[in-house]
Design a protein around this motif. Sequence first.
Motif, PDB file in Angstrom:
ATOM      1  N   PHE A   1      40.257  68.214 -13.041  1.00  0.00           N
ATOM      2  CA  PHE A   1      39.459  69.257 -13.658  1.00  0.00           C
ATOM      3  C   PHE A   1      40.442  70.160 -14.535  1.00  0.00           C
ATOM      4  O   PHE A   1      41.107  71.012 -13.782  1.00  0.00           O
ATOM      5  N   GLY A   2      40.748  69.986 -15.544  1.00  0.00           N
ATOM      6  CA  GLY A   2      41.842  70.747 -16.668  1.00  0.00           C
ATOM      7  C   GLY A   2      43.192  69.988 -15.761  1.00  0.00           C
ATOM      8  O   GLY A   2      43.340  68.921 -15.807  1.00  0.00           O
ATOM      9  N   ARG A   3      43.772  71.068 -15.349  1.00  0.00           N
ATOM     10  CA  ARG A   3      45.337  70.863 -14.662  1.00  0.00           C
ATOM     11  C   ARG A   3      45.076  70.634 -13.181  1.00  0.00           C
ATOM     12  O   ARG A   3      46.091  70.510 -12.540  1.00  0.00           O
ATOM     13  N   SER A   4      43.855  70.897 -12.852  1.00  0.00           N
ATOM     14  CA  SER A   4      43.924  70.999 -11.110  1.00  0.00           C
ATOM     15  C   SER A   4      42.686  69.737 -10.772  1.00  0.00           C
ATOM     16  O   SER A   4      42.266  69.291 -11.477  1.00  0.00           O
ATOM     17  N   TYR A   5      42.963  69.655  -9.449  1.00  0.00           N
ATOM     18  CA  TYR A   5      42.004  68.716  -8.786  1.00  0.00           C
ATOM     19  C   TYR A   5      40.856  69.217  -7.933  1.00  0.00           C
ATOM     20  O   TYR A   5      41.006  70.173  -7.558  1.00  0.00           O
ATOM     21  N   ARG A   6      39.705  68.654  -8.131  1.00  0.00           N
ATOM     22  CA  ARG A   6      38.577  69.101  -7.171  1.00  0.00           C
ATOM     23  C   ARG A   6      38.322  67.586  -6.324  1.00  0.00           C
ATOM     24  O   ARG A   6      38.195  66.731  -6.880  1.00  0.00           O
ATOM     25  N   VAL A   7      38.131  67.904  -5.037  1.00  0.00           N
ATOM     26  CA  VAL A   7      37.683  67.057  -4.006  1.00  0.00           C
ATOM     27  C   VAL A   7      36.253  67.353  -3.613  1.00  0.00           C
ATOM     28  O   VAL A   7      35.976  68.369  -3.205  1.00  0.00           O
ATOM     29  N   PRO A   8      35.347  66.208  -3.539  1.00  0.00           N
ATOM     30  CA  PRO A   8      34.050  66.334  -2.997  1.00  0.00           C
ATOM     31  C   PRO A   8      34.204  66.774  -1.468  1.00  0.00           C
ATOM     32  O   PRO A   8      34.953  65.996  -0.690  1.00  0.00           O
ATOM     33  N   GLU A   9      33.526  67.722  -1.147  1.00  0.00           N
ATOM     34  CA  GLU A   9      33.289  68.036   0.405  1.00  0.00           C
ATOM     35  C   GLU A   9      32.932  66.923   1.198  1.00  0.00           C
ATOM     36  O   GLU A   9      33.515  66.642   2.431  1.00  0.00           O
ATOM     37  N   SER A  10      32.210  65.908   0.808  1.00  0.00           N
ATOM     38  CA  SER A  10      31.886  64.700   1.770  1.00  0.00           C
ATOM     39  C   SER A  10      33.219  63.716   2.014  1.00  0.00           C
ATOM     40  O   SER A  10      33.454  63.205   2.970  1.00  0.00           O
ATOM     41  N   ALA A  11      34.048  63.889   0.960  1.00  0.00           N
ATOM     42  CA  ALA A  11      35.185  63.034   1.014  1.00  0.00           C
ATOM     43  C   ALA A  11      35.955  63.713   2.105  1.00  0.00           C
ATOM     44  O   ALA A  11      36.773  62.877   2.806  1.00  0.00           O
ATOM     45  N   VAL A  12      35.900  64.989   1.954  1.00  0.00           N
ATOM     46  CA  VAL A  12      36.979  65.659   3.259  1.00  0.00           C
ATOM     47  C   VAL A  12      36.462  65.233   4.485  1.00  0.00           C
ATOM     48  O   VAL A  12      37.125  65.042   5.727  1.00  0.00           O
ATOM     49  N   THR A  13      35.010  65.494   4.607  1.00  0.00           N
ATOM     50  CA  THR A  13      34.511  65.019   6.036  1.00  0.00           C
ATOM     51  C   THR A  13      34.670  63.784   6.464  1.00  0.00           C
ATOM     52  O   THR A  13      35.024  63.543   7.502  1.00  0.00           O
ATOM     53  N   ASP A  14      34.532  62.793   5.365  1.00  0.00           N
ATOM     54  CA  ASP A  14      34.864  61.376   5.953  1.00  0.00           C
ATOM     55  C   ASP A  14      36.344  61.138   6.457  1.00  0.00           C
ATOM     56  O   ASP A  14      36.691  60.490   7.302  1.00  0.00           O
ATOM     57  N   ALA A  15      37.215  61.814   5.597  1.00  0.00           N
ATOM     58  CA  ALA A  15      38.661  61.700   5.793  1.00  0.00           C
ATOM     59  C   ALA A  15      39.133  62.148   7.151  1.00  0.00           C
ATOM     60  O   ALA A  15      39.993  61.841   7.927  1.00  0.00           O
ATOM     61  N   LEU A  16      38.490  63.393   7.630  1.00  0.00           N
ATOM     62  CA  LEU A  16      38.464  63.826   8.825  1.00  0.00           C
ATOM     63  C   LEU A  16      38.015  62.866   9.987  1.00  0.00           C
ATOM     64  O   LEU A  16      38.492  63.082  11.148  1.00  0.00           O
TER      65      LEU A  16
END
Length: 63
Positions: free
Chosen positions: A40-55
């Motif tokens: 997103f421009g020069r930064s990254y955005r991570v879907p909240e669901s991906a964080v939940t899955d990773a945990l």
Amino acid sequence: MPEVPDVKFLTVAEVAAIMRVSKMTVYRLVHSGELPAIRFGRSYRVPESAVTDALQRPIADVG
């Protein structure tokens, strides 16, 4: 107009706080493909669901 799913995106700093890791670790996970993210421009955005899955999955097989 197509229906857009209600996806919440988190910043790298927010993901780091939730996962209790450093921002550098989050960037490493994103670049290795273990954590999906959108540039997103020069930064990254991570879907909240991906964080939940990773945990919920084991990080590494130690031993």
